[in-house]
Design a protein around this motif. Sequence first.
Motif, PDB file in Angstrom:
ATOM      1  N   GLY A 192      20.216  14.809  -2.753  1.00 10.68           N
ATOM      2  CA  GLY A 192      19.435  15.440  -3.738  1.00 10.68           C
ATOM      3  C   GLY A 192      17.787  15.120  -4.160  1.00 10.68           C
ATOM      4  O   GLY A 192      17.274  15.928  -4.374  1.00 10.68           O
ATOM      5  N   GLN A 193      17.535  14.344  -3.058  1.00 14.10           N
ATOM      6  CA  GLN A 193      16.037  13.951  -3.195  1.00 14.10           C
ATOM      7  C   GLN A 193      15.279  14.513  -1.807  1.00 14.10           C
ATOM      8  O   GLN A 193      15.940  15.209  -1.120  1.00 14.10           O
ATOM      9  N   PHE A 194      14.060  14.643  -2.076  1.00  9.31           N
ATOM     10  CA  PHE A 194      13.337  15.409  -1.008  1.00  9.31           C
ATOM     11  C   PHE A 194      11.936  14.505  -0.800  1.00  9.31           C
ATOM     12  O   PHE A 194      11.813  13.386  -1.248  1.00  9.31           O
ATOM     13  N   VAL A 195      11.434  15.039   0.390  1.00  8.76           N
ATOM     14  CA  VAL A 195      10.081  14.232   0.919  1.00  8.76           C
ATOM     15  C   VAL A 195       8.974  15.139   1.090  1.00  8.76           C
ATOM     16  O   VAL A 195       9.140  16.529   0.945  1.00  8.76           O
ATOM     17  N   ILE A 196       7.627  14.393   0.905  1.00 11.08           N
ATOM     18  CA  ILE A 196       6.581  15.522   1.120  1.00 11.08           C
ATOM     19  C   ILE A 196       6.038  15.162   2.482  1.00 11.08           C
ATOM     20  O   ILE A 196       6.170  14.132   2.847  1.00 11.08           O
ATOM     21  N   VAL A 197       5.753  16.186   3.303  1.00 10.90           N
ATOM     22  CA  VAL A 197       5.377  15.774   4.641  1.00 10.90           C
ATOM     23  C   VAL A 197       4.149  16.618   5.002  1.00 10.90           C
ATOM     24  O   VAL A 197       3.823  17.805   4.309  1.00 10.90           O
ATOM     25  N   MET A 198       3.109  16.066   5.696  1.00  8.39           N
ATOM     26  CA  MET A 198       1.927  16.747   6.135  1.00  8.39           C
ATOM     27  C   MET A 198       2.117  16.502   7.851  1.00  8.39           C
ATOM     28  O   MET A 198       2.230  15.436   8.342  1.00  8.39           O
ATOM     29  N   GLU A 199       1.964  17.511   8.405  1.00  7.51           N
ATOM     30  CA  GLU A 199       2.225  17.553   9.828  1.00  7.51           C
ATOM     31  C   GLU A 199       0.749  16.781  10.200  1.00  7.51           C
ATOM     32  O   GLU A 199       1.018  16.159  11.441  1.00  7.51           O
ATOM     33  N   HIS A 200      -0.222  17.106  10.051  1.00  2.00           N
ATOM     34  CA  HIS A 200      -1.551  16.647  10.553  1.00  2.00           C
ATOM     35  C   HIS A 200      -2.555  16.405   9.374  1.00  2.00           C
ATOM     36  O   HIS A 200      -2.410  16.917   8.074  1.00  2.00           O
ATOM     37  N   GLU A 201      -3.550  15.644   9.653  1.00  2.00           N
ATOM     38  CA  GLU A 201      -4.652  15.377   8.762  1.00  2.00           C
ATOM     39  C   GLU A 201      -5.298  16.621   7.845  1.00  2.00           C
ATOM     40  O   GLU A 201      -5.444  16.417   6.534  1.00  2.00           O
ATOM     41  N   SER A 202      -5.378  17.861   8.399  1.00  2.00           N
ATOM     42  CA  SER A 202      -5.578  18.906   7.452  1.00  2.00           C
ATOM     43  C   SER A 202      -4.630  19.726   7.227  1.00  2.00           C
ATOM     44  O   SER A 202      -4.856  20.912   6.754  1.00  2.00           O
ATOM     45  N   GLY A 203      -3.550  19.001   7.190  1.00  2.00           N
ATOM     46  CA  GLY A 203      -2.228  19.807   6.835  1.00  2.00           C
ATOM     47  C   GLY A 203      -2.096  20.039   5.434  1.00  2.00           C
ATOM     48  O   GLY A 203      -2.564  19.325   4.642  1.00  2.00           O
ATOM     49  N   GLU A 204      -0.947  20.813   5.198  1.00  2.00           N
ATOM     50  CA  GLU A 204      -0.641  21.238   3.567  1.00  2.00           C
ATOM     51  C   GLU A 204       0.604  20.122   3.368  1.00  2.00           C
ATOM     52  O   GLU A 204       1.309  19.666   4.282  1.00  2.00           O
ATOM     53  N   ARG A 205       0.370  19.581   2.169  1.00  2.00           N
ATOM     54  CA  ARG A 205       1.633  18.910   1.689  1.00  2.00           C
ATOM     55  C   ARG A 205       2.936  19.743   1.431  1.00  2.00           C
ATOM     56  O   ARG A 205       2.811  20.598   0.563  1.00  2.00           O
ATOM     57  N   ILE A 206       3.858  19.606   2.264  1.00  2.00           N
ATOM     58  CA  ILE A 206       5.102  20.468   1.920  1.00  2.00           C
ATOM     59  C   ILE A 206       6.429  19.681   1.559  1.00  2.00           C
ATOM     60  O   ILE A 206       6.707  18.693   2.250  1.00  2.00           O
ATOM     61  N   PRO A 207       6.990  20.227   0.586  1.00  2.00           N
ATOM     62  CA  PRO A 207       8.227  19.520   0.152  1.00  2.00           C
ATOM     63  C   PRO A 207       9.325  19.830   1.022  1.00  2.00           C
ATOM     64  O   PRO A 207       9.825  21.224   1.259  1.00  2.00           O
ATOM     65  N   VAL A 252       6.292  11.291   2.594  1.00  2.55           N
ATOM     66  CA  VAL A 252       6.479  10.310   1.509  1.00  2.55           C
ATOM     67  C   VAL A 252       7.594  10.623   0.630  1.00  2.55           C
ATOM     68  O   VAL A 252       8.020  11.791   0.413  1.00  2.55           O
ATOM     69  N   GLY A 253       8.216   9.758   0.049  1.00  4.55           N
ATOM     70  CA  GLY A 253       9.513   9.894  -0.599  1.00  4.55           C
ATOM     71  C   GLY A 253      10.205   8.777  -0.933  1.00  4.55           C
ATOM     72  O   GLY A 253       9.696   7.653  -0.309  1.00  4.55           O
TER      73      GLY A 253
END
Lengths: 306, 501
Positions: A38-53, A94-95
Amino acid sequence: MDSTGSQGFEIVARQDFSDVTFLLEVRHPMLARAARAGQFVIVMEHESGERIPLTIADFDRDAGTITLVIQAVGKTTREMQANCRAGTELYAVVGPMGIPSHIGGKKKVLCVGGGLGVAPIYPQARAWKESGAYVIGVVGFRNRDLVFWEDKFRACCDELIVCTDDGSAGIKGLVTEGIKQAIAKHPDIEEAVAIGPPIMMKGCAEATRPHKIRTMVSLNPVMVDGTGMCGGCRVKIGETVKFACVDGPDFDGHLVDFDDLMSRLTRYRDAEREALERWTESCRIRKDEEPAMATSYLADTPSTDA
Amino acid sequence: MAKKKTIRTIPQERTPMREQDPIERARNFKEVACGYSVEDALREAERCLQCADEPCVRGCPVSIDIPAFIQKITEKHYHGAYDIISDTNLLPSVCGRVCPQESQCEGVCTVGDTLEPVAIGRLERFVGDTAIREGWASVPYIEPSGFRVGIVGAGPAGMACAADMAKAGCEVTVYEAFHEPGGVLKYGIPDFRLPNDVIDAEIEKLRRLGIRFQCNTLVGRLFTIEQMVTEMGFHAVFIGTGAGYPSFMGIPGESLNGVLSANELLTRCNLMRARDFPNVDTPLQPGRRVAVIGAGNTAMDALRVSLRLGADKVSCIYRRSKTEAPARVEEVHHAEQEGIEFHWLTSPIEILGDEKKAVRAMRCVRMELGDPDESGRRRPVPVAGSEFEIETDMVVFAIGTNANPILGQTAKLKLGKRGYIETDDHLATSIAGVYAGGDIVTGAATVIQAMGAGRKAAAAMKAYLGLRDTDGVYAPDDQDPSTRRFGIPVEERGFSRVRLP
């Protein structure tokens, strides 16, 4: 580690399920140990990327990895599809975020996954099975070619209903069709869990409402930090407003205002379209300029910085 | 020694700081206030009377020896000035910019009784910026104490606590949930008030003290506070996670597209650099006519950021009058200069949307001030029949924050009624060895208050670990024996209780 204190997170494996759906296995032993269904993480592919859950689709505590299943629909996810290979790194992971699903104390449970929800429903089904429940899985795909993880589901579900839009595998119809069949056969289902696009979760909640089966859904609104700080992910649950990232992401599907959720998901649609068009265009130009770019460039290579 | 200065002999006028032209700066993200030149600083330093009373030191939450550092400036010994400041404050470039000096050091300045007070904040910034430019860092000889300290949150409270613990010889790890350290300094305060490279430079100084920053780490969920103490080998832990759970008003229309918290707007713009979209991937809705609700420092930042993102009209909606506005005077002044429209004594009652569920207007009501409430400020009451509409396509709530729930959900910490962490007078929480400070204890406050709390907790943590105060500052006999600097009683200083880890 770079000057900002971030360090990369290694992708150890990738698997493609279709031309839009792919799986990444990311090394993060601490996260694998902490993650729960049920939990999720936030990912950024690269330094100027978006934070996506992204919902945690699986975790392997022995191997120290977590599994993410991604649908390439926007700029960020398509770019990940193009760039993320085994041996490359994600800039940030992160998560685990969100409150883990409450699992246990029920004898018979229905686990429903559709579209991008098929992967995240898997750890739920497995956790329910481990809690001793009789688990009925319902998973929906567009057609037979897009079906994945059927064996994994069969291993943890007592019954599995595969639904395809065209009937090329399992039964023909949406997951709500599968739910109807399951409820008809098992009137004693105590709880349902549904994960997928909002419209599908809404359909599932409506399908179980007449039978008064408690139905938990996992919401995926727009968010930035994932820690309760931006409030972008606020959702209407009955009369109250909750933040999906810290109060959820699981909520009682019979109380969720899905129309509000769907309307809020369109917040950045124009910007998303612009970003995608721009990115697609830049890829096209790059391709034209470098026609000789060999596919070996894309081949999986082992990480050199072990 | 020069003749004693008097109020008559010092430069009468406060030295102005060069600022970017309001019209020009309202469309760029460059710093508004350009800082003092050497000449400016020397002139302003002359204005300090070096009075015996030193009210400014008491007015400073971290008790910087202000007259002493100003004296060093007049002697053109800037490195010396830096050393004095960094004795108690590791982030002078940050504090010189964002402290509310008018209600702290400058508010009680002796010169201020007759003339404009000495521009202490500007002088502090001058010293801090000079230090960054010259690459000075005061890295004292640190004798390892063998203790490990974990800090949760890389914002001002955590940074201040980390610095003190590192100087006391502890091995310090700072955990941060975002991908970059800095906390509110990075995600909240915009570049035109506090440039990111200034923060990075200050953080680099902390790294040179041996402090480790571990980003992408959500404490509470990745591991718990209890695990830090029991499994991860931390002898003491400090929690400085901030408040940061934004409030909304609960009026109709808040879920319309175009309504967001100031936190979301600022985080997208500052940390995620959405102003450079599409060169970065994080988008930001462009607002043409933006209404920001609230009049604190965060509201001022949201207003001025909106303007710089290209809005045609930006309005501030506040239910009390300008006198009660909680923002720093300078911030309100800057916002006014840049053309922000202020609607004092106005409260929103409903946000109106169009057929696409996007904001099109906001219904407001005029307010008047009634009798004082518990906060001592006059309570605003709606004026019957005064409803009116403001045309707007973006509404930003900057009306405060609540306690972040994650640590409360995951640790057995004793919390207060509103979810803030309960501590004793020494900032110790209900878990032995775990301390907390800053917004997560007090509710939303200022950067320097958070830093003060981080330092106060560090003092208590050192006492808890049995560490002697290694800063080596002993109060002379003629000074106030109550701990002027570190919250540690004089008799405790230099008292070596060595407890082996």
